[in-house]
Scaffold this active site. Structure first.
Site, PDB file in Angstrom:
ATOM      1  N   THR A 205       0.719  -1.100  -0.202  1.00 29.64           N
ATOM      2  CA  THR A 205       0.098   0.128   0.159  1.00 29.64           C
ATOM      3  C   THR A 205       0.992   1.286   0.072  1.00 29.64           C
ATOM      4  O   THR A 205       1.957   1.341   0.595  1.00 29.64           O
ATOM      5  CB  THR A 205      -0.948   0.096   1.288  1.00 29.64           C
ATOM      6  OG1 THR A 205      -1.677  -1.150   1.536  1.00 29.64           O
ATOM      7  CG2 THR A 205      -1.741   1.243   1.361  1.00 29.64           C
ATOM      8  N   ARG A 233     -13.946  -8.083   1.102  1.00 31.68           N
ATOM      9  CA  ARG A 233     -12.978  -7.628   2.285  1.00 31.68           C
ATOM     10  C   ARG A 233     -12.414  -6.413   2.081  1.00 31.68           C
ATOM     11  O   ARG A 233     -11.961  -5.856   1.068  1.00 31.68           O
ATOM     12  CB  ARG A 233     -11.823  -8.768   2.240  1.00 31.68           C
ATOM     13  CG  ARG A 233     -10.634  -8.467   3.150  1.00 31.68           C
ATOM     14  CD  ARG A 233      -9.521  -7.825   2.524  1.00 31.68           C
ATOM     15  NE  ARG A 233      -8.186  -7.778   3.524  1.00 31.68           N
ATOM     16  CZ  ARG A 233      -7.162  -7.112   3.236  1.00 31.68           C
ATOM     17  NH1 ARG A 233      -7.113  -6.044   2.153  1.00 31.68           N
ATOM     18  NH2 ARG A 233      -6.171  -6.814   4.249  1.00 31.68           N
ATOM     19  N   VAL A 234     -12.411  -5.574   3.143  1.00 29.56           N
ATOM     20  CA  VAL A 234     -11.744  -4.442   3.308  1.00 29.56           C
ATOM     21  C   VAL A 234     -10.807  -4.310   4.239  1.00 29.56           C
ATOM     22  O   VAL A 234     -10.854  -4.786   5.585  1.00 29.56           O
ATOM     23  CB  VAL A 234     -12.544  -3.110   3.514  1.00 29.56           C
ATOM     24  CG1 VAL A 234     -12.105  -1.806   3.659  1.00 29.56           C
ATOM     25  CG2 VAL A 234     -13.760  -3.191   2.366  1.00 29.56           C
ATOM     26  N   GLY A 235      -9.364  -3.844   4.241  1.00 26.17           N
ATOM     27  CA  GLY A 235      -8.318  -3.908   5.009  1.00 26.17           C
ATOM     28  C   GLY A 235      -8.167  -2.639   5.758  1.00 26.17           C
ATOM     29  O   GLY A 235      -9.377  -1.895   6.098  1.00 26.17           O
ATOM     30  N   ASP A 236      -6.860  -2.220   6.250  1.00 19.79           N
ATOM     31  CA  ASP A 236      -6.595  -1.208   7.004  1.00 19.79           C
ATOM     32  C   ASP A 236      -6.858   0.152   6.294  1.00 19.79           C
ATOM     33  O   ASP A 236      -7.024   1.005   6.794  1.00 19.79           O
ATOM     34  CB  ASP A 236      -5.546  -1.151   7.856  1.00 19.79           C
ATOM     35  CG  ASP A 236      -4.169  -1.433   6.961  1.00 19.79           C
ATOM     36  OD1 ASP A 236      -4.364  -2.120   5.809  1.00 19.79           O
ATOM     37  OD2 ASP A 236      -3.130  -0.756   7.299  1.00 19.79           O
ATOM     38  N   THR A 256       1.642   0.181   6.452  1.00 16.41           N
ATOM     39  CA  THR A 256       1.326  -0.793   5.364  1.00 16.41           C
ATOM     40  C   THR A 256       1.680  -1.996   5.802  1.00 16.41           C
ATOM     41  O   THR A 256       2.305  -2.466   6.861  1.00 16.41           O
ATOM     42  CB  THR A 256       2.437  -0.287   4.317  1.00 16.41           C
ATOM     43  OG1 THR A 256       2.220  -1.155   3.195  1.00 16.41           O
ATOM     44  CG2 THR A 256       4.053  -0.333   4.947  1.00 16.41           C
ATOM     45  N   GLY A 257       1.210  -3.161   4.990  1.00 16.99           N
ATOM     46  CA  GLY A 257       1.436  -4.433   5.597  1.00 16.99           C
ATOM     47  C   GLY A 257       0.289  -5.200   5.494  1.00 16.99           C
ATOM     48  O   GLY A 257      -0.809  -5.040   4.653  1.00 16.99           O
ATOM     49  N   ASP A 258       0.124  -5.980   6.481  1.00 12.99           N
ATOM     50  CA  ASP A 258      -1.109  -7.195   6.424  1.00 12.99           C
ATOM     51  C   ASP A 258      -2.213  -6.409   7.148  1.00 12.99           C
ATOM     52  O   ASP A 258      -2.272  -6.157   8.451  1.00 12.99           O
ATOM     53  CB  ASP A 258      -0.599  -8.440   7.559  1.00 12.99           C
ATOM     54  CG  ASP A 258      -1.896  -9.282   7.571  1.00 12.99           C
ATOM     55  OD1 ASP A 258      -3.016  -8.957   7.162  1.00 12.99           O
ATOM     56  OD2 ASP A 258      -1.677 -10.170   8.526  1.00 12.99           O
TER      57      ASP A 258
END
Length: 345
Positions: A205, A233-236, A256-258
């Site tokens: 990201t 699915r929506v991430g951070d 950024t990341g998981d």
């Protein structure tokens, strides 16, 4: 890693009536995740051309969307289980504490631009899915296919590998061996949470923080999410305080990341609060990573932080395949965008 300037020291020449030496003030400042140099430069030139911190974040992230940075930002990357590319983005004004964001945005390439319209033309914070697309079209954005030959090939290859990796658990058929459709078993076994090895290149990201020469702050993100995610699915990234956060009273941060792990800890908000409490940006970032490590020692993630005096830093969680994190910096002390690296902890 940190670059620090003492604000009282910077103000002393003004108090004594002595002009500051040109270039001694580090502001304005642009910091972004990963070595996405063109995005950094786009944000910087927006600032020096008279744009606001918010303008700079939008232009910087938009450059990555256009260039498909790393294949993980913008169209044509990270297809979901059904092969579709969707986008998440957010932008935050640290002066007014206004936010605009979109999640699961379909068929619109300029996700950060749509997020800016949410901020400017609604009283909402986050719009998602098909309705976000309808909003974007009403704002003048063009609806178009986000898939490319590259994303279609990625999806085809994933199907040929029995849909590995995927993000299902406690379902039948066994998701570690077979494709879906899946359903829950009649009896759910309570087992320990399994850790999935992650591909670090599926999480790149762009997160960007900007400190204007006036001290105004802004932050933002843009991503096409996790490769082969479950649709919906929506991430951070589009969540204020998770993907990014800004407050003129302290500073700004981005992660950024998981995203599924990061989202549970609001790392960007936490980093800004650590800076508000007196921690320098590097220490604030480190404390955020340490906090997550206690629960998820093998998580993949990094954070960038900057305070309103122009100090900045970054931190990351060490993995066998991820020992250093690269990020970009452009401030008035540099005559170009500089890639910096920090050793993971």
């Amino acid at each position: 890693m940190a670059r620090k300037w003492n604000l009282p020291f910077l103000l002393l020449p003004l108090v004594l009536g002595i002009p500051l030496v040109r270039g001694s003030n580090p502001l304005p400042l642009v910091v972004n995740t990963w070595p996405f140099k063109n995005a950094t430069e786009a944000a910087w030139w927006t600032l020096v051309s008279g744009g606001s911190a918010l303008d700079a974040v939008e232009k910087g992230c938009a450059m990555c969307e256009k260039e498909q940075c790393g294949g993980t930002v913008g169209f044509g990357g990270s297809p979901d289980e059904v092969g579709e590319t969707t986008l998440d983005a957010m932008i935050m004004d640290g002066t007014a504490m206004d936010v605009g964001a979109v999640g699961g945005l379909r068929r619109i390439k300029n996700a950060i631009g749509v997020a800016r319209k949410v901020l400017e033309h609604t009283t909402h914070t986050l719009l998602v899915g098909d309705s976000a697309t309808k909003f974007a079209v009403s704002m003048g954005f063009t609806s178009e296919d986000l898939s490319t030959n590259t994303s279609r090939a990625l999806h085809s290859d994933w199907l040929s590998r029995n849909c590995q990796p995927n993000y299902w658990r406690n379902v039948i058929p066994d998701p570690s061996k077979y494709c879906g459709p899946y359903k829950p078993p009649d009896f759910l076994e309570q087992n320990n949470r399994a850790h999935k090895e992650v591909d670090i290149h599926s999480h790149d990201t762009i997160g960007m923080v900007v400190i204007h020469k006036t001290g105004h702050t802004a932050a933002g993100t843009s991503t096409n999410g996790l490769k082969f995610k479950i649709p919906g699915r929506v991430g951070d990234s589009p969540i204020p305080g998770a993907g990014a956060y800004a407050d003129d009273m302290a500073g700004a941060a981005a992660a950024t990341g998981d995203g599924d792990t990061l989202l549970r800890f609001l790392p960007s908000y936490q980093a800004v609060e650590y800076m508000r409490g007196g921690d320098d940006p590097a220490r604030a970032c480190q404390k955020v990573i340490s906090r997550i490590q206690k629960y998820y020692p093998k998580f993949f993630g990094a954070v960038i932080c900057a305070n309103v005096t122009g100090s900045y830093g970054a931190a990351c969680n060490r993995l066998p395949t991820f020992t250093q994190f690269s990020f970009m910096v452009y401030n008035s002390l540099h005559n170009q965008a500089i890639e910096e690296k920090v050793d993971c902890m």
